[in-house]
Each structure stands twice: as C-alpha cells, then as structure tokens.
Design an enzyme around this catalytic site. Structure first.
Site, PDB file in Angstrom:
ATOM      1  N   GLN A 129      35.745   3.781 125.532  1.00 17.19           N
ATOM      2  CA  GLN A 129      36.430   4.604 126.536  1.00 17.19           C
ATOM      3  C   GLN A 129      37.546   5.445 125.915  1.00 17.19           C
ATOM      4  O   GLN A 129      38.520   4.884 125.399  1.00 17.19           O
ATOM      5  CB  GLN A 129      37.048   3.689 127.606  1.00 17.19           C
ATOM      6  CG  GLN A 129      37.819   4.442 128.680  1.00 17.19           C
ATOM      7  CD  GLN A 129      38.512   3.510 129.651  1.00 17.19           C
ATOM      8  OE1 GLN A 129      38.831   2.384 129.294  1.00 17.19           O
ATOM      9  NE2 GLN A 129      38.772   3.971 130.852  1.00 17.19           N
ATOM     10  N   GLY A 130      37.426   6.757 125.999  1.00 16.18           N
ATOM     11  CA  GLY A 130      38.448   7.661 125.455  1.00 16.18           C
ATOM     12  C   GLY A 130      39.260   8.309 126.567  1.00 16.18           C
ATOM     13  O   GLY A 130      39.080   9.495 126.858  1.00 16.18           O
ATOM     14  N   TYR A 131      40.127   7.542 127.193  1.00 20.06           N
ATOM     15  CA  TYR A 131      41.011   8.077 128.240  1.00 20.06           C
ATOM     16  C   TYR A 131      42.432   8.277 127.692  1.00 20.06           C
ATOM     17  O   TYR A 131      42.933   9.382 127.639  1.00 20.06           O
ATOM     18  CB  TYR A 131      41.082   7.096 129.426  1.00 20.06           C
ATOM     19  CG  TYR A 131      40.036   7.287 130.513  1.00 20.06           C
ATOM     20  CD1 TYR A 131      38.790   7.811 130.243  1.00 20.06           C
ATOM     21  CD2 TYR A 131      40.309   6.911 131.822  1.00 20.06           C
ATOM     22  CE1 TYR A 131      37.838   7.965 131.249  1.00 20.06           C
ATOM     23  CE2 TYR A 131      39.373   7.060 132.847  1.00 20.06           C
ATOM     24  CZ  TYR A 131      38.141   7.586 132.551  1.00 20.06           C
ATOM     25  OH  TYR A 131      37.215   7.722 133.553  1.00 20.06           O
ATOM     26  N   SER A 132      43.087   7.162 127.290  1.00 22.17           N
ATOM     27  CA  SER A 132      44.520   7.214 126.961  1.00 22.17           C
ATOM     28  C   SER A 132      44.785   8.043 125.703  1.00 22.17           C
ATOM     29  O   SER A 132      43.975   8.069 124.786  1.00 22.17           O
ATOM     30  CB  SER A 132      45.057   5.807 126.712  1.00 22.17           C
ATOM     31  OG  SER A 132      44.801   4.978 127.804  1.00 22.17           O
ATOM     32  N   SER A 164      39.502   0.425 122.948  1.00 20.95           N
ATOM     33  CA  SER A 164      38.992  -0.931 122.727  1.00 20.95           C
ATOM     34  C   SER A 164      37.565  -0.882 122.201  1.00 20.95           C
ATOM     35  O   SER A 164      36.738  -0.107 122.711  1.00 20.95           O
ATOM     36  CB  SER A 164      38.980  -1.723 124.039  1.00 20.95           C
ATOM     37  OG  SER A 164      40.264  -1.800 124.566  1.00 20.95           O
ATOM     38  N   GLU A 247      34.303  -1.231 140.984  1.00 24.25           N
ATOM     39  CA  GLU A 247      34.684  -2.639 141.123  1.00 24.25           C
ATOM     40  C   GLU A 247      33.405  -3.425 141.253  1.00 24.25           C
ATOM     41  O   GLU A 247      32.471  -3.020 141.928  1.00 24.25           O
ATOM     42  CB  GLU A 247      35.517  -2.833 142.382  1.00 24.25           C
ATOM     43  CG  GLU A 247      36.845  -2.165 142.337  1.00 24.25           C
ATOM     44  CD  GLU A 247      37.686  -2.639 141.196  1.00 24.25           C
ATOM     45  OE1 GLU A 247      38.497  -1.841 140.721  1.00 24.25           O
ATOM     46  OE2 GLU A 247      37.521  -3.787 140.755  1.00 24.25           O
TER      47      GLU A 247
HETATM   48  C1  LIG Z   1      44.578  -4.286 125.220  1.00 22.11           C
HETATM   49  C2  LIG Z   1      44.485  -2.873 125.708  1.00 22.11           C
HETATM   50  C3  LIG Z   1      43.260  -2.242 125.712  1.00 22.11           C
HETATM   51  C4  LIG Z   1      43.167  -0.895 126.133  1.00 22.11           C
HETATM   52  N1  LIG Z   1      41.947  -0.272 126.069  1.00 22.11           N
HETATM   53  C5  LIG Z   1      41.864   1.030 126.368  1.00 22.11           C
HETATM   54  C6  LIG Z   1      40.620   1.746 126.174  1.00 22.11           C
HETATM   55  O1  LIG Z   1      39.602   1.185 125.763  1.00 22.11           O
HETATM   56  N2  LIG Z   1      40.601   3.070 126.439  1.00 22.11           N
HETATM   57  C7  LIG Z   1      41.683   3.739 126.909  1.00 22.11           C
HETATM   58  O2  LIG Z   1      41.572   4.936 127.164  1.00 22.11           O
HETATM   59  N3  LIG Z   1      42.881   3.101 127.104  1.00 22.11           N
HETATM   60  C8  LIG Z   1      42.993   1.771 126.830  1.00 22.11           C
HETATM   61  N4  LIG Z   1      44.197   1.112 126.979  1.00 22.11           N
HETATM   62  C9  LIG Z   1      45.361   1.890 127.354  1.00 22.11           C
HETATM   63  C10 LIG Z   1      45.924   1.572 128.741  1.00 22.11           C
HETATM   64  O3  LIG Z   1      45.129   2.149 129.733  1.00 22.11           O
HETATM   65  C11 LIG Z   1      47.377   2.110 128.752  1.00 22.11           C
HETATM   66  O4  LIG Z   1      48.122   1.366 127.811  1.00 22.11           O
HETATM   67  C12 LIG Z   1      47.999   1.978 130.119  1.00 22.11           C
HETATM   68  O5  LIG Z   1      47.387   2.842 131.036  1.00 22.11           O
HETATM   69  C13 LIG Z   1      49.522   2.276 130.076  1.00 22.11           C
HETATM   70  O6  LIG Z   1      49.760   3.500 129.443  1.00 22.11           O
HETATM   71  P1  LIG Z   1      50.824   3.611 128.236  1.00 22.11           P
HETATM   72  O7  LIG Z   1      50.525   2.528 127.256  1.00 22.11           O
HETATM   73  O8  LIG Z   1      50.792   5.025 127.748  1.00 22.11           O
HETATM   74  O9  LIG Z   1      52.227   3.281 128.882  1.00 22.11           O
HETATM   75  P2  LIG Z   1      53.122   4.284 129.744  1.00 22.11           P
HETATM   76  O10 LIG Z   1      52.289   4.974 130.746  1.00 22.11           O
HETATM   77  O11 LIG Z   1      53.923   5.134 128.807  1.00 22.11           O
HETATM   78  O12 LIG Z   1      54.082   3.284 130.499  1.00 22.11           O
HETATM   79  C14 LIG Z   1      55.270   2.742 129.888  1.00 22.11           C
HETATM   80  C15 LIG Z   1      55.993   1.928 130.951  1.00 22.11           C
HETATM   81  O13 LIG Z   1      56.397   2.769 132.043  1.00 22.11           O
HETATM   82  C16 LIG Z   1      55.896   2.269 133.266  1.00 22.11           C
HETATM   83  N5  LIG Z   1      55.510   3.363 134.148  1.00 22.11           N
HETATM   84  C17 LIG Z   1      54.780   4.456 133.814  1.00 22.11           C
HETATM   85  N6  LIG Z   1      54.610   5.255 134.897  1.00 22.11           N
HETATM   86  C18 LIG Z   1      55.218   4.629 135.938  1.00 22.11           C
HETATM   87  C19 LIG Z   1      55.394   4.963 137.315  1.00 22.11           C
HETATM   88  N7  LIG Z   1      54.891   6.079 137.828  1.00 22.11           N
HETATM   89  N8  LIG Z   1      56.089   4.083 138.085  1.00 22.11           N
HETATM   90  C20 LIG Z   1      56.638   2.938 137.559  1.00 22.11           C
HETATM   91  N9  LIG Z   1      56.506   2.590 136.247  1.00 22.11           N
HETATM   92  C21 LIG Z   1      55.821   3.430 135.457  1.00 22.11           C
HETATM   93  C22 LIG Z   1      54.659   1.466 132.882  1.00 22.11           C
HETATM   94  O14 LIG Z   1      54.357   0.505 133.873  1.00 22.11           O
HETATM   95  C23 LIG Z   1      55.086   0.841 131.561  1.00 22.11           C
HETATM   96  O15 LIG Z   1      55.867  -0.313 131.803  1.00 22.11           O
HETATM   97  C24 LIG Z   1      44.321  -0.209 126.576  1.00 22.11           C
HETATM   98  C25 LIG Z   1      45.550  -0.871 126.595  1.00 22.11           C
HETATM   99  C26 LIG Z   1      45.652  -2.176 126.157  1.00 22.11           C
HETATM  100  C27 LIG Z   1      46.994  -2.843 126.171  1.00 22.11           C
END
Ligand SMILES: Cc1cc2nc3c(=O)[nH]c(=O)nc-3n(C[C@H](O)[C@H](O)[C@H](O)COP(=O)(O)OP(=O)(O)OC[C@H]3O[C@@H](n4cnc5c(N)ncnc54)[C@H](O)[C@@H]3O)c2cc1C
Length: 416
Positions: A129-132, A164, A247
């Site tokens: 998955q290439g989202y983040s 991942s 889901e």
């Molecule tokens: C083990 C693991 C596997 C993953 N696998 C994948 C994958 O395969 N593909 C992929 O694309 N992504 C993947 N992810 C990424 C995951 O989707 C992101 O880490 C997640 O969406 C959070 O984004 P961020 O890390 O950029 O944190 P940020 O968005 O920068 O958030 C930082 C902090 O700010 C808080 N925050 C942000 N916005 C708000 C808001 N509007 N209101 C209140 N609080 C807020 C968050 O809750 C967090 O505490 C993975 C992450 C992990 C940990």
C-alpha cells in the site's frame, strides 16, 4: 444486536471444521507452536492449499476466481480458522485481497477485474500500500507524489513511507497527484504500479523491535501503464476512501477470539510466574477480562449488522480505537509480569506481532510477549491514529461540529 446464526449454518460450519481436520497436520496446535522457519514454510504451503480449495477472498464472485460465499459463510470460515490458530492467507493478502482486490471489484473496469483479480489469488501479483508520505499521514490528501501522463504511460515521481511488507511485493497501489491546480482532495488519482522496474526503489526501515517490516518507496520516473488508473483520473480520493472503508465481518468475528486466547495465555503466564497471587496483578487481569468481554459484545454488534447485509460504518472507528488502546495495556501487563526477564528476551519471535495472540506458543515464551508489546505501540498509529478515530467518532457518531480546516485553495497554492 442479534448475532444468532441460522440453524442451517451449522452444516457449513461442520464442513469447514472437516476441511481443517483434513488439511492440517494431526498434531496441529496453532501457528505459534512452529519454529520461525517452519512457520514460513507452512504459510507458503497453506496458502497454496487455500487457493486450490477456493478458500481465499471469500466474497469474490466465482467469475474472478473467488468462491462467492455469502457474508454468513465468510464469517464462519474466519471464526473456525481463528479458533484453530491458522492464518486466512499469506502475509500480503491483506493488501492484495482485502484492500486493492475489493477496491477493484468496486471501482474497476471489466478488463481490470479480469486481469488483476485472478493474479492476486494465484499469488503471482503480491501487493503493498502506497498511501502515506513523509508529509501526509493523517492528512492523507496532502500527498505530493506526482504523476504526469506521457503518451500511454504515467511518469511517477515522489516518495511513499511506512510501506508495510513492501519488500515482499511486486505491485504497489499508489495515490498520486495528477492535478496540482485543484483543491487537494480533487487532484488525486489511484494507480497500480509495477515495482519490478528501475524507477522504483524500496528501502527498509528498522523498527523498535529490530525487525524491518516496513519500508520507504522512492519513485524516480517510474512508469505506470495509462490503463492502470482505478476510477476516474483526478477522482482517486473516492477510490482511496472506498479502500480504507473496506470492513470485513470476519474481523469482528475473529478479533474477540484472538484477544481472548491472548489473555488466557497471559493468565497462564501469571500463574507460572507466581504473579497471579499478587492482588494488583489480579486486578489488572480482571480489568483485561472485562475489556475483552466488552470487545466480544462490540464484535457481536458489528457482526449482527454485517449478517443483516449492512456495513459497520463509523462503528469501525470505535472497534479500531478499542482494540488498539486495550492492546497497549494488556501487553504492558505482560511485561510487568515478566519483570526483569523482559529485559533479555528468550524464546522465538511471534508468528505475527501485528494483532493479538500467538496461537499455540508456550505462555512463557518471553520474546513473543516483548515483541508484541513493542508492536502494540504501532497499533494506535497504523490504519488511522487514535486521535483520528476519536475525530471520526466525534463527527460521525456523536454528531459534534466538524474540525476546522485551515487549508483552502489549490494544492499548489497551499504548497507554494
Ligand atoms: C506499523 C505501521 C504500518 C504502516 N503501514 C502503512 C502502509 O503499508 N502503507 C501506508 O501508506 N501507510 C502505512 N502506515 C502509515 C500510517 O497510516 C500513518 O503512520 C498514520 O496514518 C499516521 O500518519 P503520520 O505517521 O504521518 O502521523 P501524523 O499524521 O503526522 O500525526 C502525528 C500526530 O498528530 C496527530 N494528529 C494528526 N492529525 C490530527 C487531527 N486532525 N486531530 C488530532 N490529532 C491529529 C496524530 O494522531 C499523531 O498523534 C503504517 C504505520 C505504521 C505505524
């Protein structure tokens, strides 16, 4: 809430039990009872057995290679597999079957369905998955990986992160910016990109546990066939949300089974370590017990909606918040029970540190608890952080006012 199964479903349940008896080794005790090498070998072979018996992708129509099971049958398969501690598929099937496959069924053209779905099931195409991106996680629509059309191909540049199992995949579904002049949600396309090409580089990220389960993925003039866009060009946000919204009823069915098994194993550990006589440990075990029971009722609520043909909707956010926050606490309790032993873990790594339980693993396998403790920290982040789940619950379940949005105008204006 009425999670009662119709009487005729018992026959189907018996068939699944028989299938498991026929295909699992006679001394099968759960995937966690195998050595790490034997686990890899078993999962590879088991996936082939599932494929040969049409036991993958339960709800997919038969014309695309699925078994076309009803929702009820899918849930029964998931329950019985979970009780026996046996996986429902291979390590990347969550991305291939649950995420992109279901999304292709929903949004894809007939050609896309006929081409991609059978290859997902056969294991020829393995997905990630290439989202983040480094600057877009919770605020996913902020993403900046750019794709520009050049004849019959999109030329893709940019970076994804936290991908991942990306090192195991040969295909990645990517959200790309295809129109920077539109507001951020409106210039995104959803593309299927082959990874086996010079323009795609996968770099592993080492996690706190020492494992490297996820990666950075860099695109440098990577090429994506024009016809590999799912849905409309610049209409990818709706496709992205469909994918995130998938889901499965079986998750509601399997999760309480897995968390119960994990807690039973922890109680056994407490007894072995003599900690079950400690009133504070007993109190914390009792707290976990009531949490798992509530989880069972939450699961039944989701399940009964699912069995009646509905979808869990924002209930999914409640469930996600619930299990991930609970898992932080129960694994902390495991570390407290282990005491100093947790500082120098012995034993083997869990079969799957993501999620609960290591079915069949001995209760005193220290490494299984310490690794699960570490990866439980990630559970409140991936698939949407706890804060984001609370926002969804606030806005969509409780009807509270929406979060103020600071960024208006085109993506380019915001980023210039
Ligand atoms: C083990 C693991 C596997 C993953 N696998 C994948 C994958 O395969 N593909 C992929 O694309 N992504 C993947 N992810 C990424 C995951 O989707 C992101 O880490 C997640 O969406 C959070 O984004 P961020 O890390 O950029 O944190 P940020 O968005 O920068 O958030 C930082 C902090 O700010 C808080 N925050 C942000 N916005 C708000 C808001 N509007 N209101 C209140 N609080 C807020 C968050 O809750 C967090 O505490 C993975 C992450 C992990 C940990």
């Amino acid at each position: 809430m009425d999670p009662t199964y119709p009487a005729e479903s018992q026959n189907y349940r018996d068939e699944i039990k028989q299938f498991l008896d026929d295909n699992l080794p006679a001394d099968w005790a759960g995937i966690g009872a195998l050595t790490p090498e034997a686990q890899v070998e078993f999962i590879t072979e088991w996936r082939k057995v599932l494929y040969a018996n049409k036991m993958l992708a339960f709800s997919w129509p038969t014309e695309y290679g699925g078994p076309g099971l009803s929702s009820l049958e899918s849930v029964i398969v998931a329950e019985e597999f979970s009780k026996r501690g046996v996986p429902l598929g291979g390590p990347n099937d969550v991305f291939g079957i649950q995420m992109v496959g279901n999304t292709i069924i929903h949004w894809g053209t007939e050609e896309q369905k006929k081409h991609f779905l059978p290859r997902i099931l056969s294991g020829e195409d393995v997905w990630c998955q290439g989202y983040s991106e480094p600057g877009s996680g919770s605020d996913l629509a902020n993403l900046g990986a750019r794709a520009v059309l050049d004849g019959d191909e999109w030329i893709l540049n940019g970076q994804k992160i936290w991908t991942s199992a990306g090192h195991l995949a040969n295909w990645i579904f990517v959200l790309t910016r295809t129109d920077a002049d539109s507001p951020k949600h409106k210039g995104i396309s959803f593309m299927l990109c082959p990874m086996d090409q010079p323009g795609v580089e996968v770099r592993p990220i080492e996690m706190i546990s020492g494992e490297s389960e996820f990666n950075e993925v860099f695109f440098t003039d990577a090429r994506v066939p024009k016809e590999n866009v799912i849905g409309e060009v610049n209409g990818g946000w709706a496709v992205a949300m469909t994918l995130l919204g998938f889901e499965r009823g079986e998750a509601a069915a399997t999760m309480p089974i897995q968390y119960r098994a994990e807690l039973d194993r922890l109680t056994e550990l407490a007894e072995m370590a003599g900690a079950s006589k400690d009133p504070l440990i007993r109190q914390r075990l009792a707290w976990c017990h009531q949490k798992v029971e509530i989880m069972r009722y939450l699961g039944m609520r989701t399940l009964s909606k699912f069995l009646q043909g509905g979808s869990p909707g924002p209930d999914a956010a409640i469930t996600k918040l619930y299990w991930s926050e609970y898992h932080l606490k129960v694994t902390e309790l495991a570390i407290d029970i282990l005491g100093a032993d947790a500082m120098a873990p012995t034993g083997q790594a869990p079969s799957n540190a993501f999620g609960a339980d290591d079915p069949g693993a001995p209760a005193d396998n220290v490494r299984s608890w310490t690794d699960t403790f570490l990866t439980a920290r990630a559970g409140t982040i991936y698939a949407g952080t706890s804060q984001v789940q609370r926002n969804i619950i606030g806005e969509m379940v409780l009807g509270l006012p929406k979060e103020p949005k600071a960024d208006a105008g085109s993506w380019k204006d915001v980023h210039s």
